[in-house]
Design an enzyme around this catalytic site. Sequence first.
Site, PDB file in Angstrom:
ATOM      1  N   HIS A   1      -7.335   9.527  -2.061  1.00 54.52           N
ATOM      2  CA  HIS A   1      -6.740   9.495  -0.717  1.00 54.52           C
ATOM      3  C   HIS A   1      -7.657  10.131   0.344  1.00 54.52           C
ATOM      4  O   HIS A   1      -7.860   9.579   1.418  1.00 54.52           O
ATOM      5  CB  HIS A   1      -5.388  10.206  -0.760  1.00 54.52           C
TER       6      HIS A   1
ATOM      7  N   ASP B   1       0.853  -1.194   0.000  1.00 52.70           N
ATOM      8  CA  ASP B   1       0.000   0.000   0.000  1.00 52.70           C
ATOM      9  C   ASP B   1       0.888   1.243   0.000  1.00 52.70           C
ATOM     10  O   ASP B   1       1.693   1.437   0.911  1.00 52.70           O
ATOM     11  CB  ASP B   1      -0.891   0.014   1.243  1.00 52.70           C
TER      12      ASP B   1
ATOM     13  N   TYR C   1       3.288   9.893   0.414  1.00 56.22           N
ATOM     14  CA  TYR C   1       4.299   9.344   1.328  1.00 56.22           C
ATOM     15  C   TYR C   1       5.725   9.699   0.892  1.00 56.22           C
ATOM     16  O   TYR C   1       6.678   9.512   1.650  1.00 56.22           O
ATOM     17  CB  TYR C   1       4.153   7.821   1.470  1.00 56.22           C
TER      18      TYR C   1
HETATM   19  N1  LIG Z   1      -5.510   6.143   3.470  1.00 60.28           N
HETATM   20  C1  LIG Z   1      -4.937   6.873   4.404  1.00 60.28           C
HETATM   21  O1  LIG Z   1      -5.245   8.052   4.607  1.00 60.28           O
HETATM   22  C2  LIG Z   1      -3.877   6.245   5.258  1.00 60.28           C
HETATM   23  C3  LIG Z   1      -3.502   6.876   6.463  1.00 60.28           C
HETATM   24  C4  LIG Z   1      -2.545   6.276   7.260  1.00 60.28           C
HETATM   25  C5  LIG Z   1      -1.968   5.075   6.851  1.00 60.28           C
HETATM   26  N2  LIG Z   1      -2.318   4.503   5.665  1.00 60.28           N
HETATM   27  C6  LIG Z   1      -1.681   3.247   5.189  1.00 60.28           C
HETATM   28  O2  LIG Z   1      -1.819   2.265   6.191  1.00 60.28           O
HETATM   29  C7  LIG Z   1      -0.524   1.776   6.568  1.00 60.28           C
HETATM   30  C8  LIG Z   1      -0.548   1.336   8.018  1.00 60.28           C
HETATM   31  O3  LIG Z   1      -0.905   2.404   8.875  1.00 60.28           O
HETATM   32  P1  LIG Z   1       0.146   3.119   9.835  1.00 60.28           P
HETATM   33  O4  LIG Z   1       1.511   3.050   9.238  1.00 60.28           O
HETATM   34  O5  LIG Z   1      -0.443   4.431  10.142  1.00 60.28           O
HETATM   35  O6  LIG Z   1       0.037   2.289  11.181  1.00 60.28           O
HETATM   36  P2  LIG Z   1       0.236   0.780  11.643  1.00 60.28           P
HETATM   37  O7  LIG Z   1       0.647  -0.089  10.531  1.00 60.28           O
HETATM   38  O8  LIG Z   1      -0.978   0.426  12.400  1.00 60.28           O
HETATM   39  O9  LIG Z   1       1.391   0.928  12.705  1.00 60.28           O
HETATM   40  C9  LIG Z   1       2.672   1.216  12.328  1.00 60.28           C
HETATM   41  C10 LIG Z   1       3.511   1.311  13.596  1.00 60.28           C
HETATM   42  O10 LIG Z   1       3.501   0.067  14.294  1.00 60.28           O
HETATM   43  C11 LIG Z   1       4.815  -0.474  14.401  1.00 60.28           C
HETATM   44  N3  LIG Z   1       4.637  -1.919  14.144  1.00 60.28           N
HETATM   45  C12 LIG Z   1       4.299  -2.542  12.983  1.00 60.28           C
HETATM   46  N4  LIG Z   1       4.120  -3.863  13.179  1.00 60.28           N
HETATM   47  C13 LIG Z   1       4.329  -4.087  14.512  1.00 60.28           C
HETATM   48  C14 LIG Z   1       4.261  -5.241  15.341  1.00 60.28           C
HETATM   49  N5  LIG Z   1       3.944  -6.440  14.858  1.00 60.28           N
HETATM   50  N6  LIG Z   1       4.535  -5.093  16.667  1.00 60.28           N
HETATM   51  C15 LIG Z   1       4.854  -3.885  17.173  1.00 60.28           C
HETATM   52  N7  LIG Z   1       4.926  -2.751  16.448  1.00 60.28           N
HETATM   53  C16 LIG Z   1       4.658  -2.853  15.124  1.00 60.28           C
HETATM   54  C17 LIG Z   1       5.654   0.275  13.395  1.00 60.28           C
HETATM   55  O11 LIG Z   1       6.928   0.530  13.894  1.00 60.28           O
HETATM   56  P3  LIG Z   1       8.269   0.027  13.173  1.00 60.28           P
HETATM   57  O12 LIG Z   1       8.274   0.520  11.759  1.00 60.28           O
HETATM   58  O13 LIG Z   1       9.353   0.588  13.995  1.00 60.28           O
HETATM   59  O14 LIG Z   1       8.171  -1.460  13.238  1.00 60.28           O
HETATM   60  C18 LIG Z   1       4.916   1.618  13.282  1.00 60.28           C
HETATM   61  O15 LIG Z   1       5.352   2.490  14.329  1.00 60.28           O
HETATM   62  C19 LIG Z   1       0.392   2.973   6.249  1.00 60.28           C
HETATM   63  O16 LIG Z   1       1.744   2.607   6.206  1.00 60.28           O
HETATM   64  C20 LIG Z   1      -0.182   3.417   4.940  1.00 60.28           C
HETATM   65  O17 LIG Z   1       0.259   2.595   3.875  1.00 60.28           O
HETATM   66  C21 LIG Z   1      -3.289   5.056   4.879  1.00 60.28           C
END
Ligand SMILES: NC(=O)c1ccc[n+]([C@@H]2O[C@H](COP(=O)([O-])OP(=O)(O)OC[C@H]3O[C@@H](n4cnc5c(N)ncnc54)[C@H](OP(=O)(O)O)[C@@H]3O)[C@@H](O)[C@H]2O)c1
Length: 316
Positions: free
Chosen positions: A110, A43, A48
Site C-alpha cells: 500500500h 480495488d 479501508y
Molecule cells: N493506493 C492508495 O494509496 C489509494 C489511495 C486512495 C484511493 N485508492 C483507491 O482508489 C479508489 C478511487 O480513489 P478515490 O476514492 O480517492 O477518488 P475518486 O474515485 O477519484 O473520487 C471519488 C469521489 O468522486 C465521487 N464520484 C465518483 N464518480 C463520480 C462521477 N462520475 N461524477 C461525480 N462524482 C463522482 C464520489 O462520490 P460518491 O460516492 O458520492 O459518488 C467520491 O466522492 C479508492 O476508492 C481506492 O480504492 C488507493
Amino acid sequence: MSIVLKRTGQKMPLVGMGTWKLPNAECADNIYHAIKVGVRLIDAASDYGNEKEVAEGIQRALKEGIVKREDIFITSKVWNTNHAHDHVKEAVKYQLAQWGLDYFDLYLVHFPIALKYVDPAHRYPAGWFGDDGKTVELQNTPFQETWQAMEELVDEGLVKNIGVSNVAGTLLLDILRYARIPPQVLQVELHPYLTQQALVNLAKQLDIPITAYSSLGPQGYFEMGFKGTVSLLQHDLIVNTAKAHGKTPGQVILRWSTQRGIAVIPKTSVDTLTIENQACNSFDLTEEEINAISGLNINLRLNDPVELDPRLGIFA
Ligand SMILES: NC(=O)c1ccc[n+]([C@@H]2O[C@H](COP(=O)([O-])OP(=O)(O)OC[C@H]3O[C@@H](n4cnc5c(N)ncnc54)[C@H](OP(=O)(O)O)[C@@H]3O)[C@@H](O)[C@H]2O)c1
C-alpha cells in the site's frame, strides 16, 4: 478493454471500482450492483475497513452465477504495519479469510512505509497511529524484505500478481535491482491536477502499467476549497469538453487516463454513477483535448502521508 499483465498474461480491466470510504452498511449492495452492471475489477485494501462487506457483495454475485471467480479481478493491499516477512504472509491470509477467497488477482504494497506491527486481534485495521491514536511508530523493515515476502505469496498461489503503490521513481528502480518478480502494476494518485508525467514516462519505459487512484480527485477536498482549487468536475475546460462529446465531466476525466492506457478505479456509492463511470470508454478525446486537460497540472497531491508526520516524506 484491459491491460495484459506481463508475467502472467492475466487481463486487468482498464476501468474498475474503488472501495475507499464506501460506507460499510451499503458496501455489499454497491458492489453487487456494480458487478451486475459490468464492473469486473474491484480495488480494496485492509486499511479501508470494509473488505468483509465488499466481499459479501462479490460472494452474492458469485452465488447467483452472475460471474465466476475468474471473471472478477480483485485487488487488495498489505498495510504498513505488516511489512516484516512473516507479517506479509499473515496479512494476506487474514484478508483472504475475510473475503472467503483462495487468492487475490493483484496484491499491492500500500505504501513504502513500515510501521510498528499491530496484531489484528488488538486493532484492525491498524491505521497510521499507535495505541495513543496520535503517534506514528516506525519500524525498521527494509523494502527488500517486504518485496521478497510478496514474491513468496506468488510462489504459494495466494496472489497471482504483485505490485506497489505510492512508490516514486527512485524506489521503483531500486526494487527492479533485486526483484525476482518485478512489480506488475504501479498504483499512484493521478488526475489532471497531478499528471505525474515523469513517473508515467518511467513506468512506460519499464513496462509497468499504471493504475490511477483518486482519478477524479476525491470530491470532498474540493468542496472544502482545498488549496484554492475548484473540483475538476466543475472546471470549465472539463465541463465544455464533456458538452462537446455529449458525455459527463466524470467520463471526460476518466477517459483522459484510459485513452493513454492508464487504468482507473473510481469509487462511488451512487449506483447510477457506477454505470456512468463504467461507460467512460465509449468515446475518444482528440489529442488536442488530452493535451489541454494535461495542461491543468498544478502538481496538487491530495494524498501525502507527510502531512501526518514529516518522517513520512515518501514523495519528498
Ligand atoms: N493506493 C492508495 O494509496 C489509494 C489511495 C486512495 C484511493 N485508492 C483507491 O482508489 C479508489 C478511487 O480513489 P478515490 O476514492 O480517492 O477518488 P475518486 O474515485 O477519484 O473520487 C471519488 C469521489 O468522486 C465521487 N464520484 C465518483 N464518480 C463520480 C462521477 N462520475 N461524477 C461525480 N462524482 C463522482 C464520489 O462520490 P460518491 O460516492 O458520492 O459518488 C467520491 O466522492 C479508492 O476508492 C481506492 O480504492 C488507493
